[in-house]
Design an enzyme around this catalytic site. Structure first.
Site, mmCIF file in Angstrom:
data_model
loop_
_atom_site.group_PDB
_atom_site.id
_atom_site.type_symbol
_atom_site.label_atom_id
_atom_site.label_comp_id
_atom_site.label_asym_id
_atom_site.label_seq_id
_atom_site.Cartn_x
_atom_site.Cartn_y
_atom_site.Cartn_z
ATOM 1 C CG LEU A 1 -1.965 -0.691 1.463
ATOM 2 C CD1 LEU A 1 -2.264 -0.757 3.077
ATOM 3 C CD2 LEU A 1 -2.848 -1.112 0.321
ATOM 4 C CE1 TYR B 1 -0.644 7.624 -5.715
ATOM 5 C CE2 TYR B 1 -2.486 8.095 -6.587
ATOM 6 C CZ TYR B 1 -2.089 7.804 -5.736
ATOM 7 O OH TYR B 1 -1.895 7.371 -4.569
ATOM 8 C CE LYS C 1 -0.345 4.266 -6.079
ATOM 9 N NZ LYS C 1 0.977 3.061 -5.228
#
Ligand code: UDP
Length: 311
Positions: free
Chosen positions: A50, A123, A127
């Site tokens: 995570l 971001y 990812k």
């Protein structure tokens, strides 16, 4: 269970209650520390990855850190997990869908980003790289690894410091400040109670046949941001007002907002039977209760009675 966290955006108070039971161990360190990650991997069968920089505010103000911490960390985790035969659940984000506008995004949809020169897309880029890396390790080296794309997870203990809208609105409402709705507030999100997100992760960990696959996790009920603000004010019984803040003021020049973001979760449902159980109102109430408790002064220390006759 071992929790590895560098506490750069998280808080030790969130996990402290679980550390006393002898089943959970906390290690303060970074996923970019290859030796440490490898040592921890050797003692486990499953890794839920995570670790990531969070929040649009942070992404826009620290794009380099967002990119490098995420990319380096994911490589360390995937390399070590594959070497040690550890199963991985990698948390990606609905951000990777970028400017896709149709109403129920499926895992097979194309990802449409804006220019990488715009910090907002940092971001999503990081990812997406993490997802591609995972698929590479899966295909080329047989890693047992799965991607989950989380849609606007919300709930108690989330911080509003890096942008996240619900804790920000709740804190604003409880302190009587105006709720800062960005843009015209008509953009919608499918806010998902953290308890539903976690139950989806656990359901996937209990399932076979997830390796090399991607699953959306999110609620099916879009709520406009201005409507979220209204509900927070109402449920907190607050006299606060709503103020519309232009995106440029909130995030600087060149920011690109996403109007709609709604998941199709049929792949997850088919495999695990998962359904969201909590409404956005329940999430709001839980965040209000948590923030109220934080704002209250700590209870006095228990009064220690002297016991006569005992030395
Ligand atoms: N937002 C807002 N006011 C705030 C923080 C966020 O209106 O103080 C908006 C933001 O522009 C976005 C939505 O709330 O449209 C959700 O923001 P968040 O950062 O929680 O998640 P995102 O969907 O952007 O990843």
């Amino acid at each position: 269970m071992v929790i590895l966290d560098d506490l750069s955006t998280g808080s030790i108070e969130n996990i402290e209650p679980y550390l006393d039971n002898g089943k959970v161990r906390f290690v303060r360190g970074s996923v970019t520390d290859a030796d440490l990650v490898d040592e921890l991997m050797r003692g486990t069968g499953t890794c839920v990855h995570l670790a990531s920089a969070v929040g649009v505010q942070m992404i826009v103000s620290e794009p380099l850190d967002t990119l490098m911490r995420s990319v380096r960390g994911s490589n360390v985790v995937m390399y070590s997990a594959t070497r040690n035969g550890v199963r991985v659940l990698f948390s990606s984000t609905s951000e990777v869908y970028g400017k896709q506008t149709h109403s129920a995004l499926t895992e097979e949809d194309d990802l449409i980003f804006g220019s990488p020169a715009k910090a907002r897309w940092t971001y999503a880029t990081a990812k997406t790289f993490g997802e591609a890396l995972l698929h590479g390790y899966h295909r080329q080296r047989g890693a047992d690894a799965t991607v989950v794309r989380l849609f606007n997870t919300v709930g108690p203990r989330q911080t509003g410091t890096y942008g996240m809208v619900l804790p920000r609105f709740v804190r604003q409402a409880l302190s009587g400040q105006s709720l800062t709705v960005y843009g015209d507030g008509e953009q919608t999100r499918c806010f998902t109670h953290v308890r539903d997100s976690v139950s989806a992760l656990l359901a996937l960990l209990d399932s076979e046949g997830t390796a090399g696959r991607t699953f959306n996790i999110g609620s099916a009920s879009p709520v406009a941001v201005v409507e979220l603000a209204r509900r927070v004010i109402e449920r907190a019984d607050s006299p606060a007002r709503i103020v519309l803040v232009p995106y440029r003021e909130a995030y600087g020049d060149g920011f690109e907002e996403l109007g709609i973001r709604r998941p199709d979760t049929s792949a997850l449902k088919e495999l695990t039977g998962w359904q969201p159980r909590f409404s956005v109102d329940e999430a709001i109430d839980d965040v209000i209760a948590h923030e109220r408790a934080r704002m209250e002064p700590a209870p006095p220390l228990p009064h220690v009675l002297e016991t006569p006759g005992l030395a």
